[in-house]
Design a protein around this motif. Sequence first.
Motif, mmCIF file in Angstrom:
data_model
loop_
_atom_site.group_PDB
_atom_site.id
_atom_site.type_symbol
_atom_site.label_atom_id
_atom_site.label_comp_id
_atom_site.label_asym_id
_atom_site.label_seq_id
_atom_site.Cartn_x
_atom_site.Cartn_y
_atom_site.Cartn_z
ATOM 1 N N UNK A 134 -5.906 4.669 10.674
ATOM 2 C CA UNK A 134 -5.348 4.774 12.023
ATOM 3 C C UNK A 134 -4.062 3.992 12.261
ATOM 4 N N UNK A 135 -3.563 3.314 11.253
ATOM 5 C CA UNK A 135 -2.298 2.560 11.432
ATOM 6 C C UNK A 135 -1.131 3.536 11.574
ATOM 7 N N UNK A 136 -0.337 3.383 12.608
ATOM 8 C CA UNK A 136 0.860 4.219 12.781
ATOM 9 C C UNK A 136 2.065 3.311 13.021
ATOM 10 N N UNK A 137 3.251 3.786 12.712
ATOM 11 C CA UNK A 137 4.444 2.971 12.984
ATOM 12 C C UNK A 137 4.635 2.744 14.487
ATOM 13 N N UNK A 138 5.203 1.603 14.832
ATOM 14 C CA UNK A 138 5.593 1.347 16.230
ATOM 15 C C UNK A 138 6.851 2.128 16.575
ATOM 16 N N UNK A 139 7.695 2.303 15.569
ATOM 17 C CA UNK A 139 9.008 2.920 15.764
ATOM 18 C C UNK A 139 9.345 3.737 14.517
ATOM 19 N N UNK A 140 9.799 4.951 14.722
ATOM 20 C CA UNK A 140 10.197 5.793 13.591
ATOM 21 C C UNK A 140 11.621 6.288 13.815
ATOM 22 N N UNK A 141 12.471 6.027 12.834
ATOM 23 C CA UNK A 141 13.877 6.417 12.922
ATOM 24 C C UNK A 141 14.108 7.631 12.032
ATOM 25 N N UNK A 142 14.484 8.726 12.642
ATOM 26 C CA UNK A 142 14.795 9.932 11.872
ATOM 27 C C UNK A 142 16.289 9.977 11.598
#
Length: 217
Positions: A134-142
């Motif tokens: 269930x760990x997901x990034x706080x911020x994702x930069x595309x």
Amino acid sequence: VAASNEAGSSMFISFEGPDGSGKSTQIALLAEQLRSAGREVVTVREPGGTPAGEKIRAILLGEGGAVPVDPRADALLFNASRAQLVADVIEPALARGAVVIADRFADSTLAYQGYGSGLPVEELRGMIRFATAGRTPDLTLLLDLSAERGLARKSGSNRTRFEEGFDAAFHERVATGFRSLAAAEPARWRVLDASAEQGALAAEIAQIVHVALSAKR
Ligand code: TYD
């Protein structure tokens, strides 16, 4: 930015984008900038980053002779590598209060094996949830770039089975997939023009991360 300003809360940042979008350069610049502001930064690369993950990487990228891998096996192998990385590296780093920067994370599975290879995206989400606990990034930069321009930027020797084995239409679906994922979850994603000048792009990324870190404290 003074070191004391950004000390404290952990943050998990992932970079996504088509092959050749310049992720690794931008990650190195961001890591250096955060370290000079006094933050502990842990950078990870997918697939790989642990002893088991590096072996899985060698299978996946066909190092030492390409092996054919079914897209479902691909998805499982990427997620096996990811599970090990989350458990051994990412969770401990976040628990220490570090900033973790990932060169690709679970969204790459959705874009490549889902949008690219055509596996059902909802089933992939279930597998990813299992692998990451269930760990997901706080911020994702595309780092957004047309697939065509991305591939043109990569030198021949630098190409993996993923660049060699798939056609332009595949890479176009991947690029479109990333944009759809970003549009569906705008609170987590920021879409950046990867064709921008390197220094300008780095400054834009530094500003986004600074704001995110300030908001998290
Ligand atoms: P790599 O050489 O690390 O590419 P890049 O420098 O562009 O990140 O190779 C990783 C390849 O694996 C890349 O083509 C994307 C693909 N990939 C997937 O298909 N699924 C995944 O879950 C991940 C993490 C990567």
